[in-house]
Structures are given as structure tokens and as C-alpha cells.
Design an enzyme around this catalytic site. Sequence first.
Site, PDB file in Angstrom:
ATOM      1  CB  SER A   1      -0.879  -0.001   1.258  1.00  0.00           C
ATOM      2  OG  SER A   1      -1.489   1.252   1.472  1.00  0.00           O
TER       3      SER A   1
ATOM      4  CE1 TYR B   1      -3.964  -1.686   4.978  1.00  0.00           C
ATOM      5  CE2 TYR B   1      -2.911   0.458   4.705  1.00  0.00           C
ATOM      6  CZ  TYR B   1      -3.496  -0.670   4.154  1.00  0.00           C
ATOM      7  OH  TYR B   1      -3.610  -0.782   2.791  1.00  0.00           O
TER       8      TYR B   1
END
Length: 340
Positions: free
Chosen positions: A172, A185
Amino acid sequence: MKTEEKRKLWWLAAGAGALLAIRAISRKLTAYDFSGKVVLITGGSRGFGLVMARQLAAEGARLVLCARNELELEDAHIELAGKGADVMVVRCDVTKQEQVEEMVSQVQNNFGPIDVLINNAGIIQVGPVAEMTIEDFEESINIHYWAPIYTTLAVLDSMKARGGGRILNISSIGGKISVPHLVPYSAGKFALTGLSEGLRAELKKYNIIVTTAAPGLMRTGSPRNAFVKGHHEKEYALFKLMDSSPLTSISAEESAKEVLNALRHGDAEVVTTLPAKFGALVHGLSPELVTQAFALVNSLLPGEGGIGKNRKKGYESESSLSESFFTKPTDKAAQKNNEV
């Protein structure tokens, strides 16, 4: 400008154009053909995994989807098989090594050796870091870091024996730039990025090509299945608004096309969305500038409190703002991509 200088500039431009043309032709000739290849996608029953599965099915890939939710897997199987795809689904918790090894063995024995591995399974926890627990960090590391290790090791010997393979790790932009209120995350995705880059360097000698994807925000419909903490309704509304806006996100289909093209051509890395590309560029030049900017952003986000360290799913955190006209793109994507 003198005639001689003009001639030199012309030759330089012609040479640059020729190099670009040669590169384009070379990439086309050496592009990986997904047709007939067995592609394993973790977290493939919904969201971005399902979007990639659709595009790969259209190219004739033989799909294996694994996830923890059996009903979601069956829905994905019905959709893809109904459109003519050759697809197998396996219930598997990829954070459990023994389940991964059993799943890969089952696939290889009943469907064929795995040519392409896509590590896509993930989790999102939204909220202030002070409301996160050790369990939140462990959960992120387990699924974003340990799970890709388990799957990679499980397919590695077979790929080496057959002289090659492809591995795509879906990290990501949060795995390149740590984002406020997404710290567990980002930490997990940073770990995956480091793992992926190291694997690329070491596995290339076996003709196993590893690509790292760092997508920006994309409209997959996933916010409703995120875990939200603190002032969960405000956190969720902001997250969903960012996910829906065409200024900050792109369609999951557009992102999947970019990511799969990078895999096709064996690129080291692909970053999708203009905000993500710009952020990665600036962060590379001045991490301090980016972290200072994010500190300012953080001061504008909801603080601690609300439900505190407890957590709710996104769909349990709806409010008038999160269900407004502005978030319709995310709701539509959730319906389309099996997130409901």
C-alpha cells in the site's frame, strides 16, 4: 540556434524516441501470458482480490481464491464460474502456516502447480494510535507480513523446480508513507514492502519475479469491513469520504489494471493514484516535510475517546454523513465487489 546545434538536438530526440520504441516493443514481446496459468489470490473472495480475479479470468487464467469466509468464497465462485472461469476456492486462514501448507498442497494435487501467487489478504484498523492495542498490531503483522511469508515458502520449491514463477505482493502507499490513524496497518504494510523487495533481489536468479504494489486509495467497497476505534462514526465517515472522492481515490478496476500490468511486465514496483505517486515522490525527497504535514493533518482528525479501544466494523459505524450522497461510490463498489 546554430544549424549544428539543431542537428544535435534532433539526433538526441530521435535517439530518445527510438529507445522508448525499443523498450515498448521489448515489454510487449516479453510480457507474461496469464492464459492457462494457475493464479492463487489470497483474500480473493471480495474487494480488490475479486476485482483482480475478474480481470485475470478474462485473460484465461485458472484461478484459486482463498479466504476465511466460506459464504463469500462461494459467492465469488458462483460469479466467476458463471462467466466461464476455471476457478477453485479454498477456505484458509493464511495467518496459520499449517493451513497455508495444506491449502497449497490441495491446490497442487487437484488443480495444478501454482504459477502466480498474489498476496492480497489484508485488514484495516482505523483510529488514534493511543486507542490501538498490542493485539491490533499483532493482527496487522500476522496478515500483512507472516501470511505472505507462509504462502511464499509454500510455493517456492515448486516454482524453483519448474524454472520460474511470479509473485505479486499487494502492499500500500501506507507501506511507503505511514498514515495517521492507520498506524498498525502502515506498520504491517511497511514490513511487507521490505519483505517483497528483498525477495525480488534473491529470487530473480530462479526466474521467480517479485513485484511490489503500493496502491493509493481505491474504490473497492472495503471501508465497511474495516475495524474502527475511538470516535468510530467520525473516523468512519472521514475514511469513507476519502475513499469515495475522485480527487483522492480511483476505481478498483483501474488500479487492478495498473497492478496486473506491472506483474505482467515483471516491474519491481507499481504505485497507483496521483496523490500516492506525489506523496511517495515528496517523501523520498523529504520525509521530514511529509511527517510534519501529516502531524498537521492528525491535529484535525478526531481525538481519543468515543468507544476507546473497543472496535466496530465500518458498517456498524454509519452516520448521516457516511450515508450521504458523497459516499455513494463506495457503497456501489461494496455491492459490486462482494463487500456487503
